[in-house]
Design an enzyme around this catalytic site. Sequence first.
Site, mmCIF file in Angstrom:
data_model
loop_
_atom_site.group_PDB
_atom_site.id
_atom_site.type_symbol
_atom_site.label_atom_id
_atom_site.label_comp_id
_atom_site.label_asym_id
_atom_site.label_seq_id
_atom_site.Cartn_x
_atom_site.Cartn_y
_atom_site.Cartn_z
ATOM 1 N N GLU A 276 0.818 -1.222 0.000
ATOM 2 C CA GLU A 276 0.000 0.000 0.000
ATOM 3 C C GLU A 276 0.849 1.267 0.000
ATOM 4 O O GLU A 276 0.750 2.087 0.922
ATOM 5 C CB GLU A 276 -0.899 0.018 1.246
ATOM 6 C CG GLU A 276 -1.777 -1.196 1.428
ATOM 7 C CD GLU A 276 -2.415 -1.262 2.832
ATOM 8 O OE1 GLU A 276 -2.120 -0.401 3.690
ATOM 9 O OE2 GLU A 276 -3.202 -2.189 3.060
ATOM 10 N N PRO A 277 1.691 1.476 -0.985
ATOM 11 C CA PRO A 277 2.529 2.682 -0.966
ATOM 12 C C PRO A 277 1.732 3.942 -1.302
ATOM 13 O O PRO A 277 0.862 3.927 -2.166
ATOM 14 C CB PRO A 277 3.562 2.400 -2.072
ATOM 15 C CG PRO A 277 2.873 1.470 -3.007
ATOM 16 C CD PRO A 277 1.891 0.668 -2.196
ATOM 17 N N ARG A 279 3.187 7.773 -0.249
ATOM 18 C CA ARG A 279 4.209 8.806 -0.441
ATOM 19 C C ARG A 279 5.235 8.454 -1.503
ATOM 20 O O ARG A 279 5.590 9.285 -2.335
ATOM 21 C CB ARG A 279 4.925 9.010 0.900
ATOM 22 C CG ARG A 279 5.910 10.140 0.894
ATOM 23 C CD ARG A 279 6.777 10.122 2.158
ATOM 24 N NE ARG A 279 6.059 9.782 3.348
ATOM 25 C CZ ARG A 279 5.602 10.659 4.255
ATOM 26 N NH1 ARG A 279 5.815 11.950 4.076
ATOM 27 N NH2 ARG A 279 4.956 10.256 5.325
ATOM 28 N N ARG A 315 2.701 20.207 6.255
ATOM 29 C CA ARG A 315 3.728 19.308 6.795
ATOM 30 C C ARG A 315 4.822 20.042 7.600
ATOM 31 O O ARG A 315 5.196 19.582 8.669
ATOM 32 C CB ARG A 315 4.352 18.462 5.679
ATOM 33 C CG ARG A 315 3.327 17.609 4.908
ATOM 34 C CD ARG A 315 3.966 16.537 4.052
ATOM 35 N NE ARG A 315 4.549 15.498 4.856
ATOM 36 C CZ ARG A 315 5.834 15.379 5.111
ATOM 37 N NH1 ARG A 315 6.687 16.211 4.561
ATOM 38 N NH2 ARG A 315 6.276 14.430 5.900
ATOM 39 N N TYR A 319 4.703 18.620 11.323
ATOM 40 C CA TYR A 319 5.746 17.646 11.687
ATOM 41 C C TYR A 319 7.141 18.265 11.689
ATOM 42 O O TYR A 319 8.124 17.539 11.757
ATOM 43 C CB TYR A 319 5.784 16.480 10.679
ATOM 44 C CG TYR A 319 4.462 15.904 10.269
ATOM 45 C CD1 TYR A 319 3.702 15.172 11.174
ATOM 46 C CD2 TYR A 319 3.982 16.065 8.974
ATOM 47 C CE1 TYR A 319 2.483 14.623 10.790
ATOM 48 C CE2 TYR A 319 2.778 15.518 8.574
ATOM 49 C CZ TYR A 319 2.035 14.799 9.501
ATOM 50 O OH TYR A 319 0.836 14.258 9.108
ATOM 51 N N CYS A 345 -2.068 33.895 9.748
ATOM 52 C CA CYS A 345 -1.764 34.576 11.010
ATOM 53 C C CYS A 345 -1.346 33.610 12.112
ATOM 54 O O CYS A 345 -2.041 33.456 13.117
ATOM 55 C CB CYS A 345 -2.977 35.381 11.452
ATOM 56 S SG CYS A 345 -3.545 36.431 10.131
ATOM 57 N N GLU A 346 -0.254 32.927 11.916
ATOM 58 C CA GLU A 346 0.313 32.035 12.931
ATOM 59 C C GLU A 346 1.819 31.979 12.714
ATOM 60 O O GLU A 346 2.278 31.886 11.564
ATOM 61 C CB GLU A 346 -0.215 30.597 12.760
ATOM 62 C CG GLU A 346 -1.688 30.466 12.972
ATOM 63 C CD GLU A 346 -2.094 29.120 13.545
ATOM 64 O OE1 GLU A 346 -1.263 28.467 14.211
ATOM 65 O OE2 GLU A 346 -3.252 28.754 13.339
ATOM 66 N N TYR A 373 0.706 14.113 0.599
ATOM 67 C CA TYR A 373 0.253 14.774 1.821
ATOM 68 C C TYR A 373 0.418 16.293 1.738
ATOM 69 O O TYR A 373 0.685 16.953 2.730
ATOM 70 C CB TYR A 373 0.975 14.188 3.045
ATOM 71 C CG TYR A 373 0.839 12.679 3.124
ATOM 72 C CD1 TYR A 373 -0.402 12.104 3.408
ATOM 73 C CD2 TYR A 373 1.915 11.825 2.862
ATOM 74 C CE1 TYR A 373 -0.550 10.725 3.452
ATOM 75 C CE2 TYR A 373 1.775 10.448 2.907
ATOM 76 C CZ TYR A 373 0.537 9.902 3.200
ATOM 77 O OH TYR A 373 0.385 8.543 3.243
HETATM 78 N N1 LLP Z 1 -1.548 2.042 4.503
HETATM 79 C C1 LLP Z 1 -2.038 2.516 5.662
HETATM 80 C C2 LLP Z 1 -2.913 1.650 6.460
HETATM 81 C C3 LLP Z 1 -1.712 3.816 6.100
HETATM 82 O O1 LLP Z 1 -2.185 4.260 7.250
HETATM 83 C C4 LLP Z 1 -0.856 4.617 5.303
HETATM 84 C C5 LLP Z 1 -0.504 5.972 5.710
HETATM 85 C C6 LLP Z 1 -0.379 4.082 4.083
HETATM 86 C C7 LLP Z 1 -0.737 2.795 3.724
HETATM 87 C C8 LLP Z 1 0.511 4.853 3.162
HETATM 88 O O2 LLP Z 1 1.728 5.150 3.758
HETATM 89 P P1 LLP Z 1 2.893 5.861 2.914
HETATM 90 O O3 LLP Z 1 3.383 4.858 1.896
HETATM 91 O O4 LLP Z 1 2.343 7.076 2.280
HETATM 92 O O5 LLP Z 1 3.917 6.170 3.942
HETATM 93 N N2 LLP Z 1 0.482 12.919 6.698
HETATM 94 C C9 LLP Z 1 1.723 12.252 7.005
HETATM 95 C C10 LLP Z 1 1.686 10.786 6.573
HETATM 96 C C11 LLP Z 1 0.536 10.003 7.172
HETATM 97 C C12 LLP Z 1 0.506 8.564 6.754
HETATM 98 C C13 LLP Z 1 -0.725 7.896 7.217
HETATM 99 N N3 LLP Z 1 -0.882 6.542 6.803
HETATM 100 C C14 LLP Z 1 2.853 13.022 6.357
HETATM 101 O O6 LLP Z 1 2.615 14.016 5.709
HETATM 102 O O7 LLP Z 1 4.014 12.656 6.536
#
Ligand code: LLP
Length: 417
Positions: A276-277, A279, A315, A319, A345-346, A373
């Site tokens: 499940e990629p 990012r 982001r 973070y 305004c922050e 994201y």
């Molecule tokens: N599968 C599940 C169950 C997830 O919760 C996520 C991400 C993914 C797959 C995809 O993960 P990735 O390959 O994108 O790392 N907003 C944060 C990232 C939150 C990720 C949440 N879950 C950021 O901007 O870094």
Amino acid sequence: MSGFPFFEYHDAKLCVESVPLDRIFRDYGTPCYVYSRSALTTTFHEFDTAFAERDHLVCYAVKANPSLAILNLFAKLGSGFDIVSGGELQRVLKAGGDPQKIVFSGVGKRSDEIRAALAASILCFNVESEAELGVLNQVACEMDKIAPVSLRVNPDVDARTHPYISTGLKENKFGIPFNEAEKLYASGEKLTNVRIIGLDFHIGSQLTEIAPFSEACRKMLSLLDCLEAKKIHIEHLDLGGGLGIRYFEENPPSAQNYVTELCADIGHRTQRILIEPGRSLVGNAGLLLTRVEYIKHTSHRNFAIVDAAMNDLIRPALYDAYHEILPVIRNDNKTKNYQIVGPVCETGDFLGHDRKLALAQGDLLAVMSAGAYGMSMSSNYNSRPRAAEVMVDGDHIHLIRERESVEELISNERILP
Ligand code: LLP
């Protein structure tokens, strides 16, 4: 050299494929998210081909960027989808995604969302608690359906990433505790309207090493072998998402290395592999184009106040994430140390701190690695309409989402009579 493989300087102008970014500014204004079709296609193929002959399905995590155009592109490349809401389900279906390639993740699926997913006949529900399994069985029973289920198991592995996006530790809200999983599989087998078909895990996001994935995967494989020994047949193993990208100095493994190593752990087992990629498929295929509105020098600092803000890309504020910021047109002027900030305004409204740039009012900047994201976490804070989005294909710029208007923002509000 820009340091980003899909965005290069030509004649001192930063380009997306054959299009210089200042042309996008002229045609569509700022702030604007810009994606490269060829980058998206390349990263998808890298993932997909890494599995070689093994039966597999890449399920793009829609939350990273749910743009219909991006979903449609991935659907055409054969991708499946990992969704976390009824809204994402609707988007995938509208974009032409195959329901039989959709997995539904998330700790808090509502029964109306479960119903919609059952009606669409999705591939699998990634169930995260005993209570959810009960509701799923109940809703499926009411609809006279059998719900395909995978249990998301929490392996209690430290992903060594930002605590907000670490999900595989026992103190996190996600998944079924490792030591309770076998029992839940056994009781799940007895439910009338679910069919257990999978095992899955997801330990976090922006992981830059393979070791935590591998540790989690091996734990899952030991569980898988126990289940098989008990005649609980598992058809697929879902490895989750989480592979990191290079924002600055990180050196994450390539999709090829990551997949190859996990497949080596999986060895001779014949289950279909899902992944499940999010990012890693879209992050470095997009950037946020913004314009310097004002330069402000104080006795302490130099500020470049740009027209993108924390509502467009949260982001950095959320973070403390680093995004590279590049000038769209390179010059040889003397650089200064700038704080790149937005109009919100922050004090937390910044895109970058202490960037060495030579800037003037009206200059364009590219906030890199913003494909994941970015737009998906944008908001209307300060009543700011959301940015436009374009996808470049060769020398063609496609507008894939119009800039929002203030009229749209307030159109569903009412004042009292
Ligand atoms: N599968 C599940 C169950 C997830 O919760 C996520 C991400 C993914 C797959 C995809 O993960 P990735 O390959 O994108 O790392 N907003 C944060 C990232 C939150 C990720 C949440 N879950 C950021 O901007 O870094």
